[in-house]
Scaffold this active site. Structure first.
Site, mmCIF file in Angstrom:
data_model
loop_
_atom_site.group_PDB
_atom_site.id
_atom_site.type_symbol
_atom_site.label_atom_id
_atom_site.label_comp_id
_atom_site.label_asym_id
_atom_site.label_seq_id
_atom_site.Cartn_x
_atom_site.Cartn_y
_atom_site.Cartn_z
ATOM 1 N N ASP A 73 31.685 50.669 39.458
ATOM 2 C CA ASP A 73 33.257 51.064 39.213
ATOM 3 C C ASP A 73 33.266 52.079 40.191
ATOM 4 O O ASP A 73 32.696 53.095 39.940
ATOM 5 C CB ASP A 73 33.384 51.618 37.776
ATOM 6 C CG ASP A 73 34.923 51.838 37.464
ATOM 7 O OD1 ASP A 73 35.551 51.895 38.248
ATOM 8 O OD2 ASP A 73 35.210 52.121 36.483
ATOM 9 N N ASP A 98 38.425 47.618 42.808
ATOM 10 C CA ASP A 98 37.385 48.572 42.637
ATOM 11 C C ASP A 98 36.452 48.453 41.917
ATOM 12 O O ASP A 98 35.815 49.504 41.444
ATOM 13 C CB ASP A 98 38.064 50.038 42.441
ATOM 14 C CG ASP A 98 38.791 50.197 41.226
ATOM 15 O OD1 ASP A 98 39.013 49.044 40.272
ATOM 16 O OD2 ASP A 98 39.212 51.243 40.692
ATOM 17 N N GLU A 99 36.114 47.216 41.180
ATOM 18 C CA GLU A 99 35.011 47.087 40.325
ATOM 19 C C GLU A 99 34.158 45.986 40.450
ATOM 20 O O GLU A 99 34.757 44.885 40.997
ATOM 21 C CB GLU A 99 35.716 46.817 38.800
ATOM 22 C CG GLU A 99 35.959 48.330 38.102
ATOM 23 C CD GLU A 99 36.698 48.025 37.021
ATOM 24 O OE1 GLU A 99 35.919 47.404 36.000
ATOM 25 O OE2 GLU A 99 37.791 48.464 36.486
#
Lengths: 366, 102
Positions: free
Chosen positions: A6, A102-103
């Protein structure tokens, strides 16, 4: 085992990496419009410490911290960075998934040293992109995602059967995926305050989420786009141009997934009309952006006021069905050929390379 | 590549007008000359000249790429020690520009 990566305050961290002057300062990333009339897309950790978070109005954020730095979001560089991180992670040779911009999730199997691997990943991300990531490792994706939120920023958390109770007991319920909103609020009124409270009541919720690897992408229930204008606008030509742009974005996503829509929902917000939302179902399904736009205009004609001021608007397609084959009508087939040609151009040269001239009107009004 | 919930194709934000007040940046859009090192398929700008003044690049802070139609633009955030700039290289015209002072 699943390793969940993350990125920490992704957009804000990229902006701080780009501009050294912004490092260590409270910073928000917002829409490209007026900085006083947008919402916070991302906040740096310095801003988060002051109580500023995503979704807050920029006006409120600037009230909390008048010296707050503001950067206009530029999707291109965030997407490019995300793709580069994905490519770098692929080099580790494990099955890899995007879960959002974003993960990322990696299936590391029975890796003997998962903590060392996570630290190596963090080092490589920082060395290449000058930004940090928090990593969670656990037996399934839900626990791994929850673990990634335990030590932020730049932390690593491994959940094993031995420390499951200890880690979940100090994790607030809202940090569990799907529990940040109403569901979490309802459960907390029933006495569940931590992830461990939820685990005790519903262990299957944590146990039955092995991961999403090699699954077909889920069919969406709806596809929509919305936008908040820099200020309320009255000019119908400009408002129609915005509806056209949103329809183009919706249509492109429908065609990309080979689906069509029967139902269009239009949402308008303005000082005189408040929240206006209406939907209409049509006999024929479509993925043609111009048709979506025309249908949206039919719905817009239901607004009682003439020339209402519009502050925000959205177009959503639902009742999604697989795209049908060739039509019996020559004109429609010609139209589909044209759309395919335009999509090919945008696919090759980047979305928005070719677009209806009407869309240009959206750029003229600040 | 498996993806869920995020489409790298959603790049329509170029149509949204930008607030020129963003983080106090100063937009310049000047053509510049740049001395560059091309190494292992990567681009390393070393120094650039703008209005006859030479700027030595001490650090490349960040770089990213954007496609604009047929052109691919490579952007660089660079520091000269005292100031930071955004410069860009157009892969089609082979031209360099000083986009803004950061």
């Amino acid at each position: 085992m699943i390793l969940h990566i993350d990125m920490d305050a992704f957009f804000a961290s990229i902006e701080q990496a780009i501009n050294p002057r912004l490092k260590g300062k409270p910073l928000i990333v917002g829409s490209r419009g007026n900085k006083m009339r947008t919402v916070v897309c991302a906040a740096s950790y310095e801003a988060k410490r002051l109580g500023i978070g995503s979704g807050m109005s920029s006006k409120e954020a600037l009230r909390i911290c008048p010296s707050l730095e503001f950067v206009s979001a530029e999707q291109g560089k965030y997407i490019w960075t995300s793709e580069q991180i994905f490519a770098m992670l692929e080099g580790f040779g494990f099955p890899l998934n995007y879960t959002s911009i974003d993960e990322f999730q990696m299936d590391i199997g029975a890796h003997p040293e998962p903590l060392k691997l996570a630290e190596d990943l963090q080092k490589q991300i920082y060395a290449n992109f000058n930004i940090t990531a928090s990593i969670g490792i656990a037996k399934n994706w839900l626990l791994a995602k929850t673990a990634s939120k335990v030590k932020k920023p730049n932390g690593v958390t491994l959940i094993t059967n031995a420390n499951l109770k200890e880690v979940l007991s100090r994790t607030p319920l809202g940090k569990v995926c799907g529990m940040a909103g109403k569901t979490g609020a309802i459960l907390s009124t029933r006495g569940m305050q931590t992830a461990w409270d939820l685990y005790l009541k519903m262990p299957e919720f944590f146990e039955e989420n092995p991961g999403k690897f090699n699954e077909e992408p889920e069919k969406p229930k709806s596809i929509g786009h919305s936008y908040t204008l820099p200020r309320p606008l009255e000019n119908p030509m400009v408002i129609q141009a915005w509806i056209r742009l949103l329809s183009e974005m919706v249509g492109e996503r429908l065609r990309h997934r080979n689906i069509s829509t029967k139902t269009i929902h239009l949402w308008l917000n303005g000082p005189e009309i408040g929240n206006f939302g209406a939907q209409k179902t049509f006999a024929l399904a479509t993925s043609d952006s111009f048709e979506i736009y025309s249908r949206s205009l039919k719905i817009a004609s239901q607004v009682p006021q003439k020339r209402p001021k519009i502050r925000a608007l959205g177009v959503t397609a639902s009742q999604l069905i697989p795209q049908e084959g060739l039509s019996l009508f020559l004109k429609q087939n010609q139209r589909e050929g044209l759309i395919k040609a335009l999509d090919r151009i945008n696919s090759r040269f980047g979305d928005g390379s070719i677009y209806p001239a009407q869309v240009d009107l959206t750029r003229r009004v600040k | 590549m498996h993806q869920s919930g995020f489409s790298p194709k959603a790049r329509w934000d170029m149509h949204i007008p930008e607030d020129s007040d963003s983080a106090g940046e100063e937009f310049l859009n000047q053509r510049i000359d740049c001395l560059v090192l091309f190494k292992s398929g990567k681009i390393y700008p070393q120094r650039f000249t703008c209005h006859n003044k030479e700027y030595e690049i001490k650090t490349i802070n960040y770089n990213w790429q954007e496609r604009r139609g047929q052109e691919v633009i490579n952007f660089f955030s660079v520091s000269t020690g005292t100031d930071a700039y955004q410069i860009s290289f157009n892969n089609t015209s082979f031209g360099w520009r000083l986009d803004k002072v950061l």
